[in-house]
Scaffold this active site. Structure first.
Site, short mmCIF file in Angstrom:
data_model
loop_
_atom_site.label_atom_id
_atom_site.label_comp_id
_atom_site.label_asym_id
_atom_site.label_seq_id
_atom_site.Cartn_x
_atom_site.Cartn_y
_atom_site.Cartn_z
N SER A 52 -20.62 -6.37 -14.00
CA SER A 52 -19.26 -6.17 -14.53
C SER A 52 -19.01 -4.69 -14.85
O SER A 52 -19.06 -3.85 -13.97
CB SER A 52 -19.06 -7.07 -15.75
OG SER A 52 -17.70 -7.24 -16.04
N ASP A 167 -16.98 -12.96 -12.60
CA ASP A 167 -17.79 -12.02 -13.37
C ASP A 167 -19.26 -12.42 -13.43
O ASP A 167 -19.61 -13.53 -13.81
CB ASP A 167 -17.22 -11.95 -14.79
CG ASP A 167 -17.74 -10.76 -15.58
OD1 ASP A 167 -18.98 -10.61 -15.67
OD2 ASP A 167 -16.93 -9.99 -16.09
#
Length: 279
Positions: A52, A167
């Site tokens: 991320s 994510d």
């Protein structure tokens, strides 16, 4: 200052240093400060694994962006600049389309392929349908990083190589294991999630303003990541944890302060890193 390259093994005893940079939305800006501390102390980085926000900073550094340049770019952006990146769309897999963010990523990272990066790099995403960890280290870097930052419900899901990805923090918040798989002898993990934020009172009274939809979604993900981060850190030789307890996942406009926290934590970890390299 240019990144320490893989050939710079002086003082490391021939050991290769791998960085594992974790997710954390705005708190991930602290990674820039950590990189600044490592660079200032001539700690070489031979490979990077990022999740991320850690994927964004890691990819930029792997393509030889200097910590100082990243710091200047992030610090120059105010609240309105960050807010303008949210290209809101009618909900269809995600609140934010992510096209503007992808354009910013192109400026930060460059339009480059994994094989052309100066430092070996991998980033982590999660397969939406089977929950598998997806390690990306081939093809266009921008596409991979965009997938790694696709916070569920916040960003539009990314279709990559026939899979729908979200994510990577959902499965591997700080990819220590991936850095090890890449060949790191010493893994330095950087966790920007305040693991004890729910057990300790905040240093300052939090604002009482009612959070918006984006803030709520990011906070929910943040809470879930508390547990994942602790597990992900297992196996690291050195863990660097910048103090981000006073910052929320949406505090991008406080970049300068977050970077300072990263630099402080990085400097404090230098003796431990040097000890690990010398042992």
């Amino acid at each position: 200052m240019a990144n320490p390259g893989p050939s710079q093994l002086s003082g490391t005893g021939g050991k290769k240093v791998g960085l594992a940079l974790g997710g954390g939305a705005a708190r991930g800006l602290a990674h820039i400060g950590v990189l600044q501390a490592l660079s200032s102390n001539s700690i070489p980085v031979h490979m990077i694994a990022g999740t991320s926000a850690g994927a964004v900073v890691g990819a930029a550094y792997a393509n030889q962006a200097s910590p100082q340049a990243l710091k200047e770019m992030a610090s120059s952006m105010g609240f309105r600049d960050w807010a303008s990146l949210a290209d809101i769309r009618l909900p269809h897999g995600g609140l934010i389309a992510g096209n503007r963010i992808k354009s910013l990523l192109k400026v930060i990272i460059g339009d480059v392929d994994f094989k052309d990066l100066k430092i070996p790099f991998a980033c982590i995403a999660c397969d939406l349908y089977n929950g598998e960890e997806v390690i990306m280290k081939e093809g266009p870097v921008l596409e991979a990083v965009r997938a790694s930052i696709s916070i569920p419900l916040v960003f539009l899901v990314v279709k990559h190589n026939g899979r729908f990805l979200v994510d990577g923090g959902l499965v591997n918040q700080v990819p220590v294991n991936v850095a090890r798989q890449m060949g790191a002898d010493i893994v330095v993990a950087v966790n920007v999630i305040p693991l004890h934020s729910r057990r300790q009172p905040p240093k300052k009274e939090p604002k009482k303003a009612e959070p918006g939809m984006l803030g709520v979604m990011l906070q929910v993900i943040d809470i879930a990541n508390l547990h994942i981060a602790a597990t992900s850190l297992e196996g690291a030789d050195v863990v660097i944890s910048p103090d981000t307890s006073d910052f929320s996942p949406t505090d991008f406009h406080q970049a300068r302060d977050l970077i300072i926290q990263g630099e402080i934590a990085g400097e404090l970890a230098i003796p431990e890193i040097k000890k690990a390299l010398a042992s």
